[in-house]
Design a protein around this motif. Structure first.
Motif, PDB file in Angstrom:
ATOM      1  N   ALA A 233     -31.265 -18.246  21.001  1.00 29.41           N
ATOM      2  CA  ALA A 233     -31.524 -16.810  20.910  1.00 29.41           C
ATOM      3  C   ALA A 233     -32.484 -16.367  22.012  1.00 29.41           C
ATOM      4  CB  ALA A 233     -32.090 -16.469  19.538  1.00 29.41           C
ATOM      5  N   THR A 234     -33.485 -17.179  22.283  1.00 26.62           N
ATOM      6  CA  THR A 234     -34.458 -16.872  23.343  1.00 26.62           C
ATOM      7  C   THR A 234     -33.750 -16.759  24.688  1.00 26.62           C
ATOM      8  OG1 THR A 234     -36.148 -18.088  22.107  1.00 26.62           O
ATOM      9  CG2 THR A 234     -36.590 -17.650  24.439  1.00 26.62           C
ATOM     10  N   TRP A 235     -32.843 -17.675  24.954  1.00 28.11           N
ATOM     11  CA  TRP A 235     -32.097 -17.673  26.220  1.00 28.11           C
ATOM     12  C   TRP A 235     -31.177 -16.454  26.326  1.00 28.11           C
ATOM     13  CZ3 TRP A 235     -26.776 -18.135  27.098  1.00 28.11           C
ATOM     14  CH2 TRP A 235     -26.395 -18.363  28.418  1.00 28.11           C
ATOM     15  N   ILE A 236     -30.456 -16.136  25.250  1.00 29.33           N
ATOM     16  CA  ILE A 236     -29.536 -14.987  25.286  1.00 29.33           C
ATOM     17  C   ILE A 236     -30.297 -13.691  25.519  1.00 29.33           C
ATOM     18  CG2 ILE A 236     -27.949 -13.592  23.905  1.00 29.33           C
ATOM     19  CD1 ILE A 236     -26.921 -16.163  22.636  1.00 29.33           C
ATOM     20  N   VAL A 237     -31.423 -13.508  24.821  1.00 28.43           N
ATOM     21  CA  VAL A 237     -32.217 -12.287  24.997  1.00 28.43           C
ATOM     22  C   VAL A 237     -32.774 -12.227  26.420  1.00 28.43           C
ATOM     23  CG1 VAL A 237     -34.274 -11.047  24.226  1.00 28.43           C
ATOM     24  CG2 VAL A 237     -32.751 -12.104  22.548  1.00 28.43           C
ATOM     25  N   LEU A 238     -33.157 -13.373  26.965  1.00 31.89           N
ATOM     26  CA  LEU A 238     -33.632 -13.412  28.356  1.00 31.89           C
ATOM     27  C   LEU A 238     -32.552 -12.918  29.311  1.00 31.89           C
ATOM     28  CD1 LEU A 238     -35.771 -14.361  30.466  1.00 31.89           C
ATOM     29  CD2 LEU A 238     -34.638 -16.589  30.437  1.00 31.89           C
TER      30      LEU A 238
ATOM     31  N   LEU B 101     -30.025 -10.909  28.601  1.00 34.64           N
ATOM     32  CA  LEU B 101     -29.835  -9.469  28.378  1.00 34.64           C
ATOM     33  C   LEU B 101     -30.932  -8.664  29.063  1.00 34.64           C
ATOM     34  CD1 LEU B 101     -28.841  -9.495  24.591  1.00 34.64           C
ATOM     35  CD2 LEU B 101     -27.368  -8.753  26.488  1.00 34.64           C
ATOM     36  N   ASN B 102     -32.166  -9.102  28.941  1.00 28.93           N
ATOM     37  CA  ASN B 102     -33.277  -8.392  29.578  1.00 28.93           C
ATOM     38  C   ASN B 102     -33.174  -8.425  31.091  1.00 28.93           C
ATOM     39  OD1 ASN B 102     -34.535  -7.628  27.183  1.00 28.93           O
ATOM     40  ND2 ASN B 102     -35.762  -9.492  27.064  1.00 28.93           N
ATOM     41  N   ALA B 103     -32.565  -9.492  31.620  1.00 31.73           N
ATOM     42  CA  ALA B 103     -32.408  -9.612  33.071  1.00 31.73           C
ATOM     43  C   ALA B 103     -31.243  -8.788  33.600  1.00 31.73           C
ATOM     44  CB  ALA B 103     -32.216 -11.078  33.455  1.00 31.73           C
ATOM     45  N   GLY B 104     -30.437  -8.197  32.699  1.00 34.88           N
ATOM     46  CA  GLY B 104     -29.328  -7.356  33.131  1.00 34.88           C
ATOM     47  C   GLY B 104     -28.070  -8.110  33.497  1.00 34.88           C
TER      48      GLY B 104
ATOM     49  N   LEU C 175     -19.938 -11.674  31.792  1.00 39.03           N
ATOM     50  CA  LEU C 175     -20.433 -12.961  32.266  1.00 39.03           C
ATOM     51  C   LEU C 175     -21.270 -13.648  31.195  1.00 39.03           C
ATOM     52  CD1 LEU C 175     -20.935 -15.088  34.436  1.00 39.03           C
ATOM     53  CD2 LEU C 175     -22.777 -13.648  35.335  1.00 39.03           C
ATOM     54  N   LEU C 176     -22.111 -12.880  30.505  1.00 35.11           N
ATOM     55  CA  LEU C 176     -22.955 -13.464  29.465  1.00 35.11           C
ATOM     56  C   LEU C 176     -22.111 -14.038  28.332  1.00 35.11           C
ATOM     57  CD1 LEU C 176     -25.627 -14.138  28.214  1.00 35.11           C
ATOM     58  CD2 LEU C 176     -25.832 -11.771  27.421  1.00 35.11           C
TER      59      LEU C 176
ATOM     60  N   PRO D 202     -18.017  -9.024  22.180  1.00 33.51           N
ATOM     61  CA  PRO D 202     -19.280  -8.310  22.443  1.00 33.51           C
ATOM     62  C   PRO D 202     -20.076  -8.034  21.177  1.00 33.51           C
ATOM     63  CG  PRO D 202     -17.482  -7.327  23.692  1.00 33.51           C
ATOM     64  CD  PRO D 202     -16.864  -8.303  22.756  1.00 33.51           C
ATOM     65  N   THR D 203     -19.391  -7.928  20.027  1.00 34.63           N
ATOM     66  CA  THR D 203     -20.121  -7.676  18.780  1.00 34.63           C
ATOM     67  C   THR D 203     -21.036  -8.843  18.429  1.00 34.63           C
ATOM     68  OG1 THR D 203     -18.282  -8.567  17.464  1.00 34.63           O
ATOM     69  CG2 THR D 203     -18.300  -6.188  17.876  1.00 34.63           C
ATOM     70  N   SER D 204     -20.758 -10.025  18.974  1.00 29.74           N
ATOM     71  CA  SER D 204     -21.615 -11.185  18.720  1.00 29.74           C
ATOM     72  C   SER D 204     -23.009 -10.989  19.296  1.00 29.74           C
ATOM     73  CB  SER D 204     -21.001 -12.449  19.322  1.00 29.74           C
ATOM     74  OG  SER D 204     -19.709 -12.690  18.820  1.00 29.74           O
ATOM     75  N   LEU D 205     -23.132 -10.089  20.267  1.00 29.56           N
ATOM     76  CA  LEU D 205     -24.418  -9.873  20.920  1.00 29.56           C
ATOM     77  C   LEU D 205     -25.283  -8.838  20.203  1.00 29.56           C
ATOM     78  CD1 LEU D 205     -23.251  -9.792  24.662  1.00 29.56           C
ATOM     79  CD2 LEU D 205     -24.507 -11.625  23.512  1.00 29.56           C
ATOM     80  N   ALA D 206     -24.718  -8.167  19.190  1.00 32.51           N
ATOM     81  CA  ALA D 206     -25.439  -7.078  18.530  1.00 32.51           C
ATOM     82  C   ALA D 206     -26.821  -7.496  18.015  1.00 32.51           C
ATOM     83  CB  ALA D 206     -24.588  -6.485  17.407  1.00 32.51           C
ATOM     84  N   PRO D 207     -26.958  -8.643  17.322  1.00 32.43           N
ATOM     85  CA  PRO D 207     -28.293  -9.012  16.825  1.00 32.43           C
ATOM     86  C   PRO D 207     -29.293  -9.249  17.951  1.00 32.43           C
ATOM     87  CG  PRO D 207     -26.581 -10.283  15.727  1.00 32.43           C
ATOM     88  CD  PRO D 207     -25.935  -9.610  16.890  1.00 32.43           C
ATOM     89  N   TYR D 208     -28.808  -9.727  19.109  1.00 33.30           N
ATOM     90  CA  TYR D 208     -29.703 -10.005  20.237  1.00 33.30           C
ATOM     91  C   TYR D 208     -30.111  -8.716  20.936  1.00 33.30           C
ATOM     92  CZ  TYR D 208     -27.578 -14.563  19.365  1.00 33.30           C
ATOM     93  OH  TYR D 208     -27.133 -15.712  18.769  1.00 33.30           O
ATOM     94  N   VAL D 209     -29.191  -7.759  20.995  1.00 36.34           N
ATOM     95  CA  VAL D 209     -29.499  -6.472  21.617  1.00 36.34           C
ATOM     96  C   VAL D 209     -30.649  -5.792  20.875  1.00 36.34           C
ATOM     97  CG1 VAL D 209     -28.601  -4.150  22.062  1.00 36.34           C
ATOM     98  CG2 VAL D 209     -27.194  -6.151  22.580  1.00 36.34           C
TER      99      VAL D 209
END
Length: 340
Positions: A286-291, A293-296, A301-302, A311-318
């Motif tokens: 989770a730390t890596w995924i949020v990193l 996302l924050n990096a744009g 690609l993510l 893309p719905t898999s990323l909702a909790p991280y967003v």
């Protein structure tokens, strides 16, 4: 983990229990559904024993195995997850409220909620979430009720580590009491926080899956979501030093892997060295995924390098990304940035 019986007797009791009944589950299922687990899964269930004192397991073991058998899981991994959750719940019941171990009696929202507050509150948010979901599914199976469940998009399901946490884990990794454990702790950190691998993917990664070239370090991930992941530069030295001079065919994370459950070797690190801080592979990912996302990093690609399908898999991280001020991005949102 558990409070004394005298202290627990002072706690508010849940709703009164129905008359005591003897556990009597049939292998065909209490709900009338005749689906059974495959033989290999049945063997996993029959051979399961929780990490509790032998006398305690003698009292609750049959209940735990019969409940999960009645649920009829179709894979060994799912069976183990439900066995672990049910064993924790049953152990608490047996030690505290002394309820009759009958599934239609004990799998109730009031008891599940009390268990989560008294026992599971010290665990990670992700672990609490998963345990609640499994116990609620058991409740629905045995009582034909629909307990309130956590929303799958609830932000509590994602809890990234802070930079301070990661620094603390680095220090802990260096303090492990032998070389193999130090290597394992560093590999877990590097592949989790540096490449976002799942626990099972870390457990099955081999030394030869890590490649170094002029562009940096990449990790080849095999299994259900094969992909090639670039390693974050912050973790390059950590990983390469841990793998140096080791054969390519050797597992990067060393240790015994039970058949059908390779991720168990990751959990064993914390069990073998309980005095040191051991990070959760799920929270490192989770730390890596949020990193990212924050990096744009572009979403397509993510999704690819994270091994996600939607893309719905990323909702909790967003939900736990850094927040931005509209003023700083006004030119982009109005199109003026592209007009230059």
């Amino acid at each position: 983990m558990y409070e004394s019986r005298d202290r627990l007797r002072e706690l508010p009791r849940p709703l009164s229990f129905p008359p005591q009944r003897v556990l009597s589950l049939s292998r065909a299922g209490t709900t009338g559904v005749t689906v059974a687990s495959p033989p290999v899964v049945a063997r996993v269930i029959d051979g399961y024993a929780a990490a509790v004192p032998e006398a305690h397991w003698a009292a609750i073991g049959t209940f735990v195995r019969d409940c999960v058998t009645d649920l009829a899981p179709q894979t060994a991994g799912v069976a183990r997850n439900y066995l672990a959750a049910t064993a924790k719940f049953a152990h608490w019941l047996w030690q505290t409220v002394c309820a009759t171990l009958d599934p239609q009696t004990v799998f109730r929202p009031a008891l599940i909620n009390r268990f989560m507050q008294e026992v599971m509150s010290a665990h990670s948010s992700t672990y609490q979430y998963q345990t609640t979901q499994r116990l609620n599914i058991m409740a629905a199976h045995f009582t034909q009720t629909v307990p309130a469940r956590l929303n799958l998009k609830d932000p509590r399901a994602v809890n990234p580590y802070t930079d301070r946490d990661l620094i603390s884990f680095r220090s802990s990794a260096a303090r492990r009491n032998n070389l193999a454990r130090r290597r394992n702790a560093h590999v877990l950190l590097a592949l989790g926080a540096g490449a976002g691998l799942r626990a099972e993917e870390i457990a099955t990664a081999r030394v030869g899956d890590v490649s170094i070239d002029a562009d940096g370090v990449t990790v080849a991930v095999h299994g259900k979501q094969p992909r090639l992941v670039p390693l974050h530069r912050q973790w390059v030295t950590t990983l390469t030093l841990s793998l140096a001079d080791r054969p390519a065919q050797e597992f990067a994370f060393s240790g015994y892997r039970p058949p059908g459950y390779p991720a168990r070797v990751i959990h064993q690190l914390g069990i073998d060295d309980p005095d040191e801080q051991t990070p959760s592979a799920t929270r490192l990912r989770a730390t890596w995924i949020v990193l990212q996302l924050n990096a744009g990093v572009p979403l397509d690609l993510l999704l690819n390098i994270a091994g996600l399908n939607s893309p719905t898999s990323l909702a909790p991280y967003v939900r736990v990304m850094n927040r931005h001020d509209l003023v700083d991005y006004r030119n982009i949102t109005t199109g003026h940035e592209n007009a230059r």
